[in-house]
Design an enzyme around this catalytic site. Structure first.
Site, PDB file in Angstrom:
ATOM      1  N   HIS A  56      -2.396  -1.027  -3.485  1.00  0.00           N
ATOM      2  CA  HIS A  56      -3.508  -0.087  -3.326  1.00  0.00           C
ATOM      3  C   HIS A  56      -3.221   1.156  -4.165  1.00  0.00           C
ATOM      4  O   HIS A  56      -2.196   1.817  -3.978  1.00  0.00           O
ATOM      5  CB  HIS A  56      -3.672   0.318  -1.855  1.00  0.00           C
ATOM      6  CG  HIS A  56      -4.144  -0.803  -0.981  1.00  0.00           C
ATOM      7  ND1 HIS A  56      -3.976  -0.796   0.381  1.00  0.00           N
ATOM      8  CD2 HIS A  56      -4.785  -1.965  -1.277  1.00  0.00           C
ATOM      9  CE1 HIS A  56      -4.507  -1.910   0.896  1.00  0.00           C
ATOM     10  NE2 HIS A  56      -4.992  -2.636  -0.095  1.00  0.00           N
ATOM     11  N   ASP A  76      -4.555  -4.390   5.891  1.00  0.00           N
ATOM     12  CA  ASP A  76      -4.924  -5.306   4.815  1.00  0.00           C
ATOM     13  C   ASP A  76      -3.769  -6.280   4.570  1.00  0.00           C
ATOM     14  O   ASP A  76      -2.609  -5.889   4.556  1.00  0.00           O
ATOM     15  CB  ASP A  76      -5.226  -4.505   3.539  1.00  0.00           C
ATOM     16  CG  ASP A  76      -5.977  -5.332   2.501  1.00  0.00           C
ATOM     17  OD1 ASP A  76      -6.545  -6.380   2.864  1.00  0.00           O
ATOM     18  OD2 ASP A  76      -5.994  -4.909   1.334  1.00  0.00           O
ATOM     19  N   SER A 111       0.862  -1.177   0.000  1.00  0.00           N
ATOM     20  CA  SER A 111       0.000   0.000   0.000  1.00  0.00           C
ATOM     21  C   SER A 111       0.899   1.228   0.000  1.00  0.00           C
ATOM     22  O   SER A 111       1.790   1.328  -0.857  1.00  0.00           O
ATOM     23  CB  SER A 111      -0.945  -0.046   1.200  1.00  0.00           C
ATOM     24  OG  SER A 111      -1.911   0.964   1.103  1.00  0.00           O
TER      25      SER A 111
END
Length: 197
Positions: A42, A135, A15
């Site tokens: 992401h 995540d 991310s």
């Protein structure tokens, strides 16, 4: 590395701060790298896929955005498209969905990791890299539960350490390494597997 296991695929989640680590890893893979690499980074919902093209231009392996229903091929890097979850089916084909966000994200790392763990079992390597949320933690724990190899970027070396820390809290991982050492480990595993074929 367990010498009894042949790894077929790698899943990687990143991310915040991930673009650089993903670029460095993918562009370090040699032309004959045999494992498939599936990546959730992401990114913004409206990203147009140019990143996959840029990575492909700089890489020796084939890099592309994942397409609906395509089969996972060895030596290929698949990026989850913006605003789609990327899933691996039991027959090693890919599915893209616009289901609800998971961990505030679509694509979600957990969704990729959990479906890939079901599809590949102990033949899967999971890697959690830099990021600002949690995540990937649940998905990495599931990869471990299914017998796969689990790797986390050393939080001390991550631009944003929250995601690696969450993964370390979720499961007992096999390796905690900086990105250079993660790359070298993957190359070593792939080389050893190629020699044993």
């Amino acid at each position: 590395m367990n010498g009894q296991v042949t790894y077929q695929a790698i899943v990687l989640g990143a991310s915040a701060g991930g673009m650089a680590v993903v670029k460095n890893l993918v562009t370090s893979l040699p032309k004959d790298f045999s494992m498939a690499l599936l990546i959730v980074q992401h990114i913004g919902d409206t990203s147009d896929g140019i990143w996959a093209q840029l990575l492909n231009d700089k890489s020796q392996v084939f890099v592309k955005e994942a397409d609906e229903k395509e089969s996972v091929k060895e030596g290929t890097v698949y990026l989850a498209p913006a605003n789609y979850h990327l899933l691996v089916e039991p027959d090693h084909t890919l599915t893209l969905t616009v289901d609800e966000r998971v961990n505030y994200a679509r694509p979600s790392i957990d969704v990729l990791f959990e479906t890939a763990a079901e599809a590949y079992g102990k033949h899967l390597i999971g890697i959690v890299c830099t990021g600002g949320n949690f995540d990937g933690a649940k998905g990495l724990a599931y990869i471990k539960e299914k017998g796969g190899l689990t790797i986390v970027q050393d939080p001390e070396t991550a631009e944003t350490p929250a995601m690696p820390k969450a993964a370390l809290q979720a499961t007992e991982v096999d390796h905690v390494l900086n990105m250079q050492d993660i790359t070298e480990l993957l190359l070593q595993i792939d080389h050893q597997q190629s020699k044993s074929k």
